[in-house]
Design a protein around this motif. Structure first.
Motif, PDB file in Angstrom:
ATOM      1  N   VAL A  89      21.736  74.978  20.311  1.00 17.62           N
ATOM      2  CA  VAL A  89      20.668  74.003  20.050  1.00 17.62           C
ATOM      3  C   VAL A  89      19.498  74.298  20.996  1.00 17.62           C
ATOM      4  N   SER A  90      19.834  74.643  22.244  1.00 22.54           N
ATOM      5  CA  SER A  90      18.807  74.964  23.232  1.00 22.54           C
ATOM      6  C   SER A  90      17.991  76.188  22.788  1.00 22.54           C
ATOM      7  N   LYS A 138      26.664  74.186  19.066  1.00 21.86           N
ATOM      8  CA  LYS A 138      26.916  74.208  20.516  1.00 21.86           C
ATOM      9  C   LYS A 138      25.604  73.934  21.245  1.00 21.86           C
ATOM     10  N   ILE A 139      25.691  73.268  22.391  1.00 22.58           N
ATOM     11  CA  ILE A 139      24.484  72.892  23.129  1.00 22.58           C
ATOM     12  C   ILE A 139      23.630  74.129  23.438  1.00 22.58           C
ATOM     13  N   GLU A 199      23.916  64.505  22.434  1.00 23.94           N
ATOM     14  CA  GLU A 199      23.156  65.318  23.408  1.00 23.94           C
ATOM     15  C   GLU A 199      22.274  66.347  22.678  1.00 23.94           C
ATOM     16  N   GLY A 200      22.859  67.032  21.724  1.00 19.89           N
ATOM     17  CA  GLY A 200      22.103  68.034  20.952  1.00 19.89           C
ATOM     18  C   GLY A 200      20.968  67.385  20.179  1.00 19.89           C
ATOM     19  N   ARG A 201      21.258  66.254  19.559  1.00 17.80           N
ATOM     20  CA  ARG A 201      20.249  65.565  18.746  1.00 17.80           C
ATOM     21  C   ARG A 201      19.068  65.125  19.613  1.00 17.80           C
ATOM     22  N   ASN A 216      24.723  64.659  12.718  1.00 14.45           N
ATOM     23  CA  ASN A 216      24.652  65.909  13.482  1.00 14.45           C
ATOM     24  C   ASN A 216      23.653  66.888  12.863  1.00 14.45           C
ATOM     25  N   LYS A 232      28.583  65.119  22.584  1.00 16.26           N
ATOM     26  CA  LYS A 232      27.950  66.439  22.462  1.00 16.26           C
ATOM     27  C   LYS A 232      26.939  66.441  21.312  1.00 16.26           C
ATOM     28  N   MET A 238      23.381  70.188  14.621  1.00 14.52           N
ATOM     29  CA  MET A 238      23.735  70.224  16.042  1.00 14.52           C
ATOM     30  C   MET A 238      24.979  71.095  16.207  1.00 14.52           C
TER      31      MET A 238
END
Ligand SMILES: Cc1ncc(COP(=O)(O)O)c(C=O)c1O
Length: 384
Positions: A371-372, A367-368, A304-306, A326, A301, A365
């Motif tokens: 980050v989005s 929660k996705i 993914e965020g990074r 992170n 996770k 980073m």
């Protein structure tokens, strides 16, 4: 009179539940039913974690933890919260950690987050002489000792590309040096020094003074075993490693950290720490330390965020430092404090300026979906 004043103060502070429980104690009228209702959570401002709708991307936390294994252990151990943590529990955790790193359990000190360990280390070595460190590093614990008048910090400038200047740090060591403090990966830059560079540098420095390597984020890197300085401890060098459950394990609020050093140094750190491990956090750490499924998930996770953040920055043509952590340190074209303010207006928290590094912002980073939101909001705020 004192009691009445205190009670009124509590009431005006809005903690009605706390006052109710005080009243119950005073009259001896408390029951389990009353006690259960004694501490109602506030509807608008949660006491723990981010407020509703707030993207918390400023403190390098990992919202994918704690693991289910840790949560289960916390709830079971909490039922024994009336008792101080048994020595056997701490020893179990020390042994788990020691086994993983191939050292003896007496070389491990378990602390209340790695912050406590680093503060204790600063108190042990700071009074001897200056703490030599990179100009930009996680300096909270050195400052803790410095603010007590028990240490000073000699900061060595970073290289032009924001890397740690190991030669410069070694050159600043004198017989009076208290210790060297390094952070790998470094915070806030996020840059990681490979083992082939940091190990010989630390080995050479450790012949002259105690060297602390803060490895809070090392489990998030691409190849931890190639980067860590733990092998130097095993070779008997004067090196202390600090680690934490706050990052990969997502337990920043649960508070567990540890050190790896010689047994002699461990005894000094143990004698200086100020608190003892809660049963809940000890149980959580024991439960998740070797929870490989969770560790893999947690890291995926974060990566993914990074990747989302790096892709956004690359698309916008903004300079950033390649991170294996992170968080990402980047330039938006706006002063860091201005960007922080503009993000805050969108309910997104990021870090403001460090020292005089005006153009550099740091985003963590979370929660996705958060980050989005950051990735979608950034172009708007910089007028891209
Ligand atoms: C590099 C570094 N070391 C240590 C810490 C302390 O973390 P904890 O006390 O939660 O283990 C932090 C916190 O963010 C950090 O960034």
């Amino acid at each position: 009179m004192g009691y009445r004043l205190t009670r009124r103060g509590i009431l005006s502070g809005g903690a009605l539940g706390a006052a109710a429980s005080l009243t119950g104690c005073a009259t001896g009228a408390s029951s389990l039913a009353e006690a259960k209702g004694a501490f109602p959570p506030s509807a608008d401002l949660p006491l723990f974690g981010p407020a509703e709708g707030q993207a918390l991307l400023s403190r390098n936390e990992n919202p994918y933890g704690p693991s289910p294994s840790a949560l289960d252990a916390i709830s079971k151990s909490a039922t024994k919260g009336a008792y101080y943590t048994n020595a056997e529990a701490i020893q179990t955790l020390m042994k788990q950690i020691a086994d993983r790193h191939g050292v003896a359990p007496e070389q491990i000190v378990v602390t209340t987050g790695s912050g406590e360990a680093l503060s204790a280390i600063a108190l042990v070595y700071g009074p001897k002489g200056p703490i030599v460190a990179p100009r930009l590093f996680w300096d909270t614990t050195s400052l803790y000792a410095a603010n007590l008048g028990l240490a000073s910090i000699t900061r060595i400038p970073l290289t032009a590309d924001m890397e740690i200047d190991y030669a410069g740090i070694e050159a600043a060591i004198t017989p009076q040096t208290g210790m060297v403090q390094l952070c790998n990966p470094n915070n806030p830059t996020g840059l990681t020094t490979p083992g082939s560079v940091i190990r010989p540098a630390v080995a050479s420095m450790a012949a002259k003074t105690t060297v602390v390597v803060d490895e809070a984020y090392i489990e998030l890197t691409d190849d931890e075993s190639a980067i860590t300085c733990v092998p130097l401890v095993k070779e008997g060098k004067n090196v202390i490693i600090t680690r934490t459950f706050s990052k990969i394990y997502g337990m920043a609020g649960i508070r567990v950290g540890y050190t790896i050093s010689s047994a002699e140094t461990a005894a000094k750190i143990r004698a200086t720490v100020m608190s003892s491990a809660p049963c809940t956090s000890t149980a959580a750490a024991i439960a998740c330390y070797n929870d490989e499924a969770f560790i893999t998930y947690s890291k995926s996770k974060i990566v993914e965020g990074r990747q989302m953040v790096e892709a956004t920055l690359a698309t916008l043509g903004l300079p950033y430092l390649k991170s294996q952590t992170n968080f990402v340190y980047f330039q938006s074209g706006k002063p860091a404090n201005d960007l922080q303010k503009a993000m805050a207006a969108e309910k997104i928290s990021i870090r403001g300026q460090y020292m005089d590094y005006v153009p550099w912002s740091r985003v963590s980073m979370g929660k996705i979906e958060d980050v989005s939101r950051f990735c979608k909001t950034l172009p708007k705020l910089i007028g891209a």
